[in-house]
Design a protein around this motif. Structure first.
Motif, PDB file in Angstrom:
ATOM      1  N   ALA A 146      26.947  89.298 167.401  1.00  0.00           N
ATOM      2  CA  ALA A 146      27.366  90.625 167.863  1.00  0.00           C
ATOM      3  C   ALA A 146      27.454  90.644 169.385  1.00  0.00           C
ATOM      4  O   ALA A 146      28.351  91.285 169.951  1.00  0.00           O
ATOM      5  CB  ALA A 146      26.374  91.672 167.359  1.00  0.00           C
ATOM      6  N   SER A 147      26.573  89.915 170.064  1.00  0.00           N
ATOM      7  CA  SER A 147      26.629  89.959 171.529  1.00  0.00           C
ATOM      8  C   SER A 147      27.871  89.232 172.057  1.00  0.00           C
ATOM      9  O   SER A 147      28.469  89.653 173.050  1.00  0.00           O
ATOM     10  CB  SER A 147      25.342  89.441 172.173  1.00  0.00           C
ATOM     11  OG  SER A 147      25.153  88.110 171.831  1.00  0.00           O
ATOM     12  N   LEU A 185      39.988  91.956 161.474  1.00  0.00           N
ATOM     13  CA  LEU A 185      39.231  91.973 162.726  1.00  0.00           C
ATOM     14  C   LEU A 185      37.821  91.497 162.429  1.00  0.00           C
ATOM     15  O   LEU A 185      37.260  91.832 161.374  1.00  0.00           O
ATOM     16  CB  LEU A 185      39.175  93.401 163.292  1.00  0.00           C
ATOM     17  CG  LEU A 185      40.476  93.951 163.869  1.00  0.00           C
ATOM     18  CD1 LEU A 185      40.309  95.425 164.218  1.00  0.00           C
ATOM     19  CD2 LEU A 185      40.889  93.169 165.115  1.00  0.00           C
ATOM     20  N   VAL A 186      37.262  90.733 163.336  1.00  0.00           N
ATOM     21  CA  VAL A 186      35.907  90.203 163.121  1.00  0.00           C
ATOM     22  C   VAL A 186      34.893  91.215 163.633  1.00  0.00           C
ATOM     23  O   VAL A 186      35.030  91.743 164.744  1.00  0.00           O
ATOM     24  CB  VAL A 186      35.746  88.854 163.849  1.00  0.00           C
ATOM     25  CG1 VAL A 186      34.313  88.357 163.786  1.00  0.00           C
ATOM     26  CG2 VAL A 186      36.695  87.826 163.235  1.00  0.00           C
ATOM     27  N   ASP A 187      33.914  91.490 162.783  1.00  0.00           N
ATOM     28  CA  ASP A 187      32.754  92.271 163.231  1.00  0.00           C
ATOM     29  C   ASP A 187      31.517  91.394 163.033  1.00  0.00           C
ATOM     30  O   ASP A 187      31.640  90.195 162.766  1.00  0.00           O
ATOM     31  CB  ASP A 187      32.667  93.634 162.515  1.00  0.00           C
ATOM     32  CG  ASP A 187      32.448  93.493 161.018  1.00  0.00           C
ATOM     33  OD1 ASP A 187      32.160  92.362 160.550  1.00  0.00           O
ATOM     34  OD2 ASP A 187      32.546  94.508 160.308  1.00  0.00           O
ATOM     35  N   GLY A 196      35.072  92.701 158.494  1.00  0.00           N
ATOM     36  CA  GLY A 196      35.760  93.576 159.455  1.00  0.00           C
ATOM     37  C   GLY A 196      37.005  94.224 158.875  1.00  0.00           C
ATOM     38  O   GLY A 196      37.504  93.826 157.813  1.00  0.00           O
ATOM     39  N   PRO A 197      37.558  95.228 159.572  1.00  0.00           N
ATOM     40  CA  PRO A 197      38.740  95.951 159.086  1.00  0.00           C
ATOM     41  C   PRO A 197      39.935  95.029 158.826  1.00  0.00           C
ATOM     42  O   PRO A 197      40.207  94.113 159.601  1.00  0.00           O
ATOM     43  CB  PRO A 197      39.042  96.917 160.231  1.00  0.00           C
ATOM     44  CG  PRO A 197      37.756  97.080 160.956  1.00  0.00           C
ATOM     45  CD  PRO A 197      37.034  95.776 160.833  1.00  0.00           C
ATOM     46  N   VAL A 198      40.630  95.312 157.729  1.00  0.00           N
ATOM     47  CA  VAL A 198      41.776  94.488 157.297  1.00  0.00           C
ATOM     48  C   VAL A 198      43.004  94.806 158.140  1.00  0.00           C
ATOM     49  O   VAL A 198      43.355  95.969 158.329  1.00  0.00           O
ATOM     50  CB  VAL A 198      42.066  94.753 155.806  1.00  0.00           C
ATOM     51  CG1 VAL A 198      43.403  94.129 155.393  1.00  0.00           C
ATOM     52  CG2 VAL A 198      40.935  94.216 154.940  1.00  0.00           C
TER      53      VAL A 198
END
Ligand code: GRF
Length: 221
Positions: free
Chosen positions: A98-99, A142-144, A150-152
């Motif tokens: 996350a960082s 998107l990578v979370d 993450g969102p498609v």
């Protein structure tokens, strides 16, 4: 054309998606350019593909970057030095923290061989066969901080055929991956909008058409 979107592609293996992006970027009207390839595996075939295309390639393996923090610090320095605006993970076998995601100023995309949220994690075509689904596919998201959560951004459907084994199914999915990853980069370059927490609105997005679950008009590859 205005300034191209500056990409870095992070890889660990074969690099066929990197190749698809290299080929897309070779078109004069494609809105992005690969500035850097980073591999955490020194023997990755993807590195040969980068060298053949004369794209700068950096190896950050365990000998140079023993910890996750070491890897991410060095990767961030390189991304900043190359003024990268978009990171594309393409068969990159490390989870980014996350960082890292907070420290990098642009979006990070990943490609995954299933229709997420089905079958996240490793061996997605094997999971699809085992579950008995009739349709699977691939997703650029998107990578979370989660794994494949993450969102498609873009998806494509691939039918599961009666004679499929894992290799046959994975190979047909890869063909669609190579089509939608450049499309997803076009969408980012066109300035997609996030609606609420998850839904990504794509300029010119159409309803379900043929094999492509998302068929964004203006982003057509
Ligand atoms: C692809 O199936 C991709 O979806 C997954 O890893 C594989 C990488 O293949 N994340 P390649 O290295 O791009 O050929």
């Amino acid at each position: 054309m205005t300034d191209k979107l500056r990409l870095a592609v992070l890889v660990s293996g074969n690099g066929s998606n990197l190749q698809a992006l290299i080929e897309a970027c070779s078109a004069a009207d494609f809105p992005a350019k690969i500035e850097l390839v980073i591999s955490n595996v020194p023997t990755a075939r993807a590195l040969e593909r980068a060298r053949s295309a004369r794209v700068p390639a950096l190896v950050l393996d365990r000998s140079q970057c023993p910890s996750q923090e070491d890897f991410e610090r060095e990767a961030l320095l390189a991304l900043r030095a190359h003024r990268v605006g978009l990171v594309c993970l393409a068969g990159f076998m490390r989870i980014l923290s996350a960082s890292f995601l907070k420290a990098f100023s642009g979006p990070v995309l990943n490609i995954h061989p299933s229709l997420l949220p089905a079958f996240p994690g490793l061996n997605a075509p094997r999971q699809a066969l085992k579950h008995g689904v009739k349709i699977t596919g691939c997703t650029v998201h998107l990578v979370d901080e989660g794994t494949d959560t993450g969102p498609v951004l873009v998806q494509a459907a691939v039918p599961v055929l009666p004679a499929d084994d894992e290799a046959a199914l994975a190979a047909r999915i890869l063909i669609e991956e190579h089509r939608i990853y450049p499309l997803a980069v076009r969408c980012i370059a066109a300035g997609v909008t996030r609606v609420g927490e998850r839904r990504i609105e794509i300029p010119g997005e159409a309803v379900v058409v043929g094999k492509s679950l998302h068929n964004p008009g203006k982003c057509t590859a």
